[in-house]
Design an enzyme around this catalytic site. Structure first.
Site, PDB file in Angstrom:
ATOM      1  N   ASP A 177       0.927  -1.184  -0.097  1.00 47.83           N
ATOM      2  CA  ASP A 177      -0.059   0.072   0.074  1.00 47.83           C
ATOM      3  C   ASP A 177       0.990   1.434  -0.037  1.00 47.83           C
ATOM      4  O   ASP A 177       1.822   1.346   0.687  1.00 47.83           O
ATOM      5  CB  ASP A 177      -1.057  -0.017   1.091  1.00 47.83           C
ATOM      6  CG  ASP A 177      -1.966   0.997   1.227  1.00 47.83           C
ATOM      7  OD1 ASP A 177      -2.987   0.870   0.385  1.00 47.83           O
ATOM      8  OD2 ASP A 177      -1.900   2.210   1.772  1.00 47.83           O
ATOM      9  N   GLN A 178       0.330   2.249  -0.639  1.00 50.44           N
ATOM     10  CA  GLN A 178       1.256   3.660  -0.754  1.00 50.44           C
ATOM     11  C   GLN A 178       0.598   4.723  -0.450  1.00 50.44           C
ATOM     12  O   GLN A 178      -0.798   4.879  -0.891  1.00 50.44           O
ATOM     13  CB  GLN A 178       1.559   3.584  -2.136  1.00 50.44           C
ATOM     14  CG  GLN A 178       2.627   4.801  -2.234  1.00 50.44           C
ATOM     15  CD  GLN A 178       3.160   5.143  -3.729  1.00 50.44           C
ATOM     16  OE1 GLN A 178       2.535   5.406  -4.427  1.00 50.44           O
ATOM     17  NE2 GLN A 178       4.439   4.429  -4.051  1.00 50.44           N
TER      18      GLN A 178
END
Length: 210
Positions: free
Chosen positions: A79-80
């Site tokens: 996830d970013q």
């Protein structure tokens, strides 16, 4: 003589992102893709790093729970989260919001947290890491920003610029320990995790992993 070869567990990428899939394909190892069904809303008071790490782990575990694999699976969750001026910024979704993002970030720095989780269902162990990338944007005329957006339509990426494509022309500098982290899947960290999980990255042929 019985087959005593210890086969590696099935490798799964828990993501619907075509960018992460393309990055993982660079390694030339077999994997499957399963999209996680997850609410990605940040929790109240949660830091960007905490949000990214929580969601990366949740994606990996959620997908692992759907897989029937007696020999176990290794699931990659990622996830970013991008932050600018102390606030999390999401995917723009529209041309207008993307342009507003780029205009506001001209000559400024944006911080990206690219969290990675490798979950091993054989041991219920999760390796996690957050790779931080600092990106400084160039100062460009709004007309050029508009032209870039129409050329590459990066409306599905936080920060409104695809660094792996023409978006690199919008950037002045990138500071990170992992050059692939900004695209969404930190391969240096991932290969380190796979080695720790005894995954045979350097098998001589794809058949060795079949």
């Amino acid at each position: 003589m019985p087959d005593t070869v210890c086969r590696p567990p099935r490798l799964i990428l828990a993501s619907s992102s075509r960018y992460r899939r393309a990055l993982l394909e660079r390694l030339g190892i077999p994997f499957d893709v399963v999209s996680p069904d997850l609410d990605e809303t940040p929790l109240a008071g949660e830091t960007p790093a905490a949000t990214a790490l929580r969601l990366a782990g949740a994606k990996a575990r959620a997908v692992a729970a759907t897989i029937d694999a007696p020999d176990g699976v290794l699931v990659i969750g990622s996830d970013q989260v991008a932050t600018f001026d102390g606030h999390q910024i999401g995917k723009p979704g529209t041309h207008e919001r993307a342009l507003a993002q780029l205009v506001s970030m001209q000559g400024r720095e944006v911080e990206f947290h690219s969290a990675l989780c490798l979950y091993d269902s054989r041991t219920d162990n999760a390796q996690v890491e957050d790779i931080v990338t600092h990106v400084r944007f160039r100062s460009l005329p709004e007309a050029e920003l508009d032209a870039y957006l129409r050329a590459e339509t990066p409306y599905d990426v936080a920060g409104s610029a695809k660094s792996e494509g023409l978006g690199i022309a919008l950037l002045d500098a990138i500071d990170s320990d992992d050059p692939t982290a900004l695209v969404g899947l930190p391969l240096i960290a991932l290969t380190r995790m796979l080695r720790a999980a005894d995954y045979p990255l350097f098998a001589t042929t794809r058949g060795d992993r079949a």
